[in-house]
Design a protein around this motif. Structure first.
Motif, PDB file in Angstrom:
ATOM      1  N   LYS A 140       0.841  -1.207   0.000  1.00  0.00           N
ATOM      2  CA  LYS A 140       0.000   0.000   0.000  1.00  0.00           C
ATOM      3  C   LYS A 140       0.871   1.251   0.000  1.00  0.00           C
ATOM      4  CE  LYS A 140      -4.053  -1.913   2.390  1.00  0.00           C
ATOM      5  NZ  LYS A 140      -4.891  -1.835   3.618  1.00  0.00           N
ATOM      6  N   ILE A 141       1.940   1.215   0.808  1.00  0.00           N
ATOM      7  CA  ILE A 141       2.851   2.360   0.857  1.00  0.00           C
ATOM      8  C   ILE A 141       3.511   2.574  -0.501  1.00  0.00           C
ATOM      9  CG2 ILE A 141       5.033   3.188   1.836  1.00  0.00           C
ATOM     10  CD1 ILE A 141       4.223   1.853   4.470  1.00  0.00           C
ATOM     11  N   ARG A 142       3.989   1.502  -1.087  1.00  0.00           N
ATOM     12  CA  ARG A 142       4.681   1.610  -2.379  1.00  0.00           C
ATOM     13  C   ARG A 142       3.742   2.170  -3.451  1.00  0.00           C
ATOM     14  NH1 ARG A 142       5.660  -1.378  -6.893  1.00  0.00           N
ATOM     15  NH2 ARG A 142       4.175  -2.991  -6.215  1.00  0.00           N
ATOM     16  N   ASN A 143       2.505   1.679  -3.481  1.00  0.00           N
ATOM     17  CA  ASN A 143       1.552   2.155  -4.476  1.00  0.00           C
ATOM     18  C   ASN A 143       1.157   3.609  -4.235  1.00  0.00           C
ATOM     19  OD1 ASN A 143       1.492  -0.346  -5.785  1.00  0.00           O
ATOM     20  ND2 ASN A 143      -0.165  -1.117  -4.475  1.00  0.00           N
ATOM     21  N   THR A 144       0.987   3.961  -2.968  1.00  0.00           N
ATOM     22  CA  THR A 144       0.566   5.331  -2.640  1.00  0.00           C
ATOM     23  C   THR A 144       1.677   6.339  -2.929  1.00  0.00           C
ATOM     24  OG1 THR A 144      -0.898   4.493  -0.900  1.00  0.00           O
ATOM     25  CG2 THR A 144      -0.313   6.819  -0.803  1.00  0.00           C
ATOM     26  N   ILE A 145       2.891   6.026  -2.509  1.00  0.00           N
ATOM     27  CA  ILE A 145       4.016   6.939  -2.744  1.00  0.00           C
ATOM     28  C   ILE A 145       4.281   7.092  -4.240  1.00  0.00           C
ATOM     29  CG2 ILE A 145       6.511   7.264  -2.418  1.00  0.00           C
ATOM     30  CD1 ILE A 145       4.918   7.826   0.075  1.00  0.00           C
ATOM     31  N   GLY A 146       4.045   6.038  -4.998  1.00  0.00           N
ATOM     32  CA  GLY A 146       4.323   6.065  -6.429  1.00  0.00           C
ATOM     33  C   GLY A 146       3.329   6.849  -7.250  1.00  0.00           C
ATOM     34  N   GLN A 147       2.255   7.319  -6.650  1.00  0.00           N
ATOM     35  CA  GLN A 147       1.269   8.100  -7.404  1.00  0.00           C
ATOM     36  C   GLN A 147       1.822   9.474  -7.761  1.00  0.00           C
ATOM     37  OE1 GLN A 147      -2.257   8.218  -4.993  1.00  0.00           O
ATOM     38  NE2 GLN A 147      -2.563   5.997  -5.060  1.00  0.00           N
ATOM     39  N   ASP A 148       1.398   9.988  -8.919  1.00  0.00           N
ATOM     40  CA  ASP A 148       1.880  11.289  -9.390  1.00  0.00           C
ATOM     41  C   ASP A 148       1.476  12.391  -8.411  1.00  0.00           C
ATOM     42  OD1 ASP A 148       2.977  10.094 -11.568  1.00  0.00           O
ATOM     43  OD2 ASP A 148       1.355  10.629 -12.955  1.00  0.00           O
ATOM     44  N   LEU A 149       2.317  13.424  -8.366  1.00  0.00           N
ATOM     45  CA  LEU A 149       2.075  14.554  -7.472  1.00  0.00           C
ATOM     46  C   LEU A 149       2.218  15.843  -8.259  1.00  0.00           C
ATOM     47  CD1 LEU A 149       1.767  15.849  -4.626  1.00  0.00           C
ATOM     48  CD2 LEU A 149       4.254  15.697  -4.423  1.00  0.00           C
ATOM     49  N   ASP A 150       1.234  16.724  -8.130  1.00  0.00           N
ATOM     50  CA  ASP A 150       1.268  18.005  -8.823  1.00  0.00           C
ATOM     51  C   ASP A 150       1.781  19.087  -7.870  1.00  0.00           C
ATOM     52  OD1 ASP A 150       0.286  19.642 -11.305  1.00  0.00           O
ATOM     53  OD2 ASP A 150      -0.447  20.733  -9.553  1.00  0.00           O
ATOM     54  N   ILE A 151       2.890  19.734  -8.256  1.00  0.00           N
ATOM     55  CA  ILE A 151       3.471  20.822  -7.461  1.00  0.00           C
ATOM     56  C   ILE A 151       3.722  21.993  -8.396  1.00  0.00           C
ATOM     57  CG2 ILE A 151       5.352  21.555  -5.965  1.00  0.00           C
ATOM     58  CD1 ILE A 151       5.875  18.648  -5.307  1.00  0.00           C
ATOM     59  N   GLU A 152       3.042  23.109  -8.114  1.00  0.00           N
ATOM     60  CA  GLU A 152       3.207  24.335  -8.895  1.00  0.00           C
ATOM     61  C   GLU A 152       3.010  24.081 -10.389  1.00  0.00           C
ATOM     62  OE1 GLU A 152       6.932  26.115  -7.960  1.00  0.00           O
ATOM     63  OE2 GLU A 152       6.445  26.428  -5.845  1.00  0.00           O
ATOM     64  N   GLY A 153       1.982  23.277 -10.691  1.00  0.00           N
ATOM     65  CA  GLY A 153       1.638  23.034 -12.081  1.00  0.00           C
ATOM     66  C   GLY A 153       2.477  21.990 -12.785  1.00  0.00           C
ATOM     67  N   GLN A 154       3.436  21.402 -12.076  1.00  0.00           N
ATOM     68  CA  GLN A 154       4.283  20.367 -12.655  1.00  0.00           C
ATOM     69  C   GLN A 154       3.973  19.025 -11.991  1.00  0.00           C
ATOM     70  OE1 GLN A 154       6.610  20.592 -15.151  1.00  0.00           O
ATOM     71  NE2 GLN A 154       6.095  22.735 -15.506  1.00  0.00           N
ATOM     72  N   THR A 155       4.031  17.971 -12.769  1.00  0.00           N
ATOM     73  CA  THR A 155       3.778  16.636 -12.236  1.00  0.00           C
ATOM     74  C   THR A 155       5.098  15.949 -11.923  1.00  0.00           C
ATOM     75  OG1 THR A 155       1.730  16.437 -13.509  1.00  0.00           O
ATOM     76  CG2 THR A 155       2.717  14.397 -12.685  1.00  0.00           C
ATOM     77  N   TYR A 156       5.177  15.412 -10.701  1.00  0.00           N
ATOM     78  CA  TYR A 156       6.391  14.727 -10.265  1.00  0.00           C
ATOM     79  C   TYR A 156       6.018  13.322  -9.797  1.00  0.00           C
ATOM     80  CZ  TYR A 156       8.426  19.395 -10.260  1.00  0.00           C
ATOM     81  OH  TYR A 156       8.852  20.632 -10.628  1.00  0.00           O
ATOM     82  N   ASN A 157       7.012  12.447  -9.876  1.00  0.00           N
ATOM     83  CA  ASN A 157       6.793  11.079  -9.435  1.00  0.00           C
ATOM     84  C   ASN A 157       8.055  10.555  -8.786  1.00  0.00           C
ATOM     85  OD1 ASN A 157       7.125   7.968 -10.127  1.00  0.00           O
ATOM     86  ND2 ASN A 157       4.940   8.410  -9.899  1.00  0.00           N
TER      87      ASN A 157
END
Length: 755
Positions: free
Chosen positions: A424-441
């Motif tokens: 669950k941790i691995r799947n959750t952390i691996g989700q894309d994250l939007d910061i200041e209009g940019q997507t990070y992973n």
């Protein structure tokens, strides 16, 4: 002084009222008395009454006259009236004279009273002598002088008793006034000081129901609480407590108050508007003469800022500033508690070590603000996944630790539960994250260790953290974004690498490492150069392969020191070959870490200057990995070194990252075809095509080519047929000590001219 003024004021008040009473009574008594005396022909009496009344009126109206003068005039009126009555009425009028010293004691004090006492006694004795001598009193001898003396002495005695009683009483009263005035001054000073103290002061009276009703609060109390004094007077001392006031502290205070004992405590109080604030309070009981507690005095100091500082210090000591999660210190304490509770409850728990993959790349490329946002997001995601009983901690950088307590009474069940949570941790952390209009992973590598581990008694928090960390590195080495459970073999491997690192550093320091040379030959088998290869011989005659100790040197940072030593050894080897008449170029490997040292060029300059070796006979072998990072800086540094006469070779060409455009920009001397392409040549068509392509490209770029790993004649013939200038491998020679290399060349005729 204030005290004297109080006594004088008191006497002046009495005198003013006395004058008024005498004047008013005089109007009602003196006037009728004067009229009656006049009708009887007693004009002297009438005149005395009128004069006395007018004199009293003048004293009463003439208030600007000093007090003492007015009193003396008043006493003078009494004396004049007394003398007049003594002459006209007889001895009975002596009562007027008795009042004079008593009034003097009351209005002026002891000394004036004594003067008046003597004066009135003389008047009675002298002026009243004849009347007293002729006075017939039963029981007294028939002697006029004796009767006059006895009456005068009795008058003086009684008058003295009254006068002295009044005077002494007033003296004691004056002293009491002095003390009372001092006490009042002290009380005023104390009251003013208490009222203006920065500490809050409350005084409560103990009621019949043992409640404490407030009777006093100072200004500091009003300022801090927002209550006005009239709003709290009569209310219970407990009115400042609120919902978050610690019941245990309140109970401690209540028990002490029930025993009438002084009590100190830190208490959370509330203002009138409901804002909480901390106080350090001391409650002191006050008892009456019978020992009954009648009042409580509470002195409270506002310690809100101190409490806030304590909370801040606690947060800094036990919590991560960025994410608010527990830090390493608090984590270790909780692991210790989890160990103890797991052993007591015979349950299994887990420690997870989580490292964010690619975090450093994102942090370096996008800046610390983006990196911090990524860490905070990871912390929030982890916290949402965990139970309240679990712990999520950040122990530094991009490393997090999760404690999963009491998963199961059976190890397989606990392991399965830990695996599920880790996924669950691995799947959750691996989700894309939007910061200041940019997507990070950023994925996560997770290491897990179970506790208590069977067969490992005495586990400590440090042991568990180390085991989880070791498992995490195994997950990273397996390709990242994975989960690995700790096994004892991992620990043995880590300890072996640590021992190897220590022994390697010792071998370098003790001069135990050696440089061997492997010949490089042309298509005719003639030696045209050589490659220096590092060897680590052991005392038992065995060797530790470079493939084992070079990665350890890379990870530990020893590679820089090893590289510097190898470069210096290469310079000495070139000089020895020159001395033997076998001058030829020698290649020496330079690691990317060594090459990227900011002073690498200066290091090479110093070695060449110290040894005197010719730069033209040194070839620096670098890998394609050097080209990945900071290409422009790398090429600039290579040009500086080639200007010194050094030449560059790309080692293991074809296995890494190569761009034709960059190859054209780099000041290269040669390419070395990796042995993995040579070993299947000429049988394998793909390998054959790749080798032909490299040779053709190098020819167009004007680069010399060295084929590594040549072990068969068929390989050599294929390379010669396709214009490979140089070959290196076991077909021609194995790596050997420099002395053996020189000997073999001197005993052979296959030595070509220096290229």
């Amino acid at each position: 002084m204030a005290v004297a003024n109080d006594i004088a004021h008191w006497r002046a008040q009495i005198f003013a009222k006395l004058l008024l009473v005498v004047f008013v009574l005089g109007l009602f008594t003196a006037i009728p008395s004067a009229l009656l005396a006049a009708s009887e022909g007693m004009w002297s009496i009438a005149v005395v009454d009128v004069v006395a009344l007018l004199w009293i009126g003048a004293i009463w109206r003439w208030r600007s006259l000093p007090y003492t003068a007015r009193v003396v005039n008043f006493l003078g009126v009494a004396i004049v009236v007394g003398i007049a009555l003594l002459f006209k009425v007889g001895p009975v009028s002596q009562i007027y004279l008795m009042a004079v010293p008593v009034l003097a004691a009351l209005l002026l004090g002891l000394r004036p009273a004594l003067v008046m006492l003597v004066l009135t006694a003389l008047i009675v004795m002298v002026l009243g002598f004849n009347d007293n001598a002729n006075l017939h009193l039963a029981g007294l001898p028939d002697n006029g002088f004796l009767r006059a003396a006895i009456i005068s002495l009795n008058f003086s005695f009684m008058t003295a008793i009254l006068t002295l009683s009044c005077a002494v009483l007033l003296q004691h009263l004056e002293r009491s006034f002095d003390k009372l005035s001092d006490l009042n001054a002290e009380l005023r000073l104390t009251s003013a000081a208490v009222a203006r103290l920065n500490d809050m002061v409350l005084i409560a009276q103990v009621g019949q129901d043992h409640d404490q009703h407030i009777i006093f609060v100072n200004e500091a109390f009003e300022r801090r609480t927002g209550y006005r004094r009239d709003e709290v007077i009569g209310r219970d001392l407990r009115l400042l407590r609120g919902p978050d006031t610690d019941p245990a502290v309140v109970d401690t205070i209540e028990r002490a108050m029930a025993r009438s004992e002084t009590v100190r405590a830190e208490l959370l109080n509330y203002t009138k508007t409901g804002n909480a604030y901390w106080v350090e309070t001391e409650l002191v009981p006050f008892a009456d003469e019978g020992g009954v507690n009648t009042h409580w005095v509470a002195v409270e100091r506002d310690i809100t800022e101190r409490k806030k500082s304590q909370d801040d210090i606690h947060r800094l000591a036990f919590f991560d500033v960025l994410t608010g999660l527990p830090n390493r210190r608090l984590l270790m304490d909780r692991i210790d508690k989890l160990l103890a509770s797991s052993e007591r409850g015979a349950t299994y728990s887990a420690v997870m070590f989580i490292d964010l993959d690619r975090f450093k790349t994102i942090n370096d490329a996008r800046g610390h603000a983006i990196g911090d946002a990524l860490l905070c997001n990871a912390a929030a995601r982890l916290s949402k996944l965990m139970r309240k009983a679990d712990t999520v901690a950040r122990i530094g950088g991009d490393e997090f630790v999760v404690l999963l307590g009491h998963l199961s009474h059976e190890l397989p069940g606990a392991t399965h539960a830990a695996q599920t949570v880790a996924e669950k941790i691995r799947n959750t952390i691996g989700q894309d994250l939007d910061i200041e209009g940019q997507t990070y992973n950023s994925t996560a590598s997770i290491g897990v260790t179970m506790l208590p581990r069977p067969g490992a008694p005495g586990q400590t928090a440090q042991d568990l953290l180390r085991e989880a960390d070791t498992a995490m590195y195994r997950a990273k080495s397996n390709g990242r974004n994975g989960i690995a459970f700790f096994e004892m073999a991992m620990q043995a491997e880590v300890e072996h690498r640590l021992t190897l690192e220590h022994d390697l550093a010792a071998a370098l320091a003790n001069g135990e490492l050696q440089m061997h040379v492997q010949a490089q030959v042309d298509r005719h088998g003639r030696a045209v150069g050589g490659e220096l290869l590092m060897r680590w011989p052991l005392a038992d005659g065995s060797m530790i392969p470079p493939s084992v100790f070079i990665p350890v040197a890379e990870e530990s940072g020893l590679i820089v020191e090893l590289g510097a030593w190898a470069l210096r050894q290469a310079c000495h080897a070139v000089l020895e070959l020159q001395v033997a008449g076998l001058a030829m170029p020698l290649s020496v490997n330079v690691s990317p870490t060594q090459f990227r040292q900011v002073d690498f060029v200066e290091q090479v300059q110093r070695v060449l200057a110290d040894t005197g070796a010719p730069a033209a006979l040194l070839v620096l072998e670098v890998t394609e990995g050097l080209l990945i990072d900071k290409m422009d800086d790398t090429i600039a540094r290579m040009h500086r070194l080639t200007e010194m006469g050094l030449r560059f070779s790309i080692d293991d060409f074809g296995t890494g990252y190569s761009s034709m455009a960059y190859l054209k920009k780099m000041p290269l001397y040669e390419l070395k075809i990796d042995r993995s392409f040579i070993m299947d040549t000429p049988e394998d068509a793909s390998s054959r095509a790749l080798v032909q392509s490299i040779l053709a490209m190098a020819g167009h770029l004007g680069l010399r080519v060295v084929a590594e790993g040549v072990e068969t004649q068929a390989q050599a013939d294929f390379l010669s047929a396709h214009d490979c200038a140089c070959m290196q491998g076991y077909l021609y020679a194995r790596p050997m000590p420099l002395a053996s290399f020189i000997t073999s060349l001197q005993s052979s005729t296959v030595v070509a001219a220096v290229v």
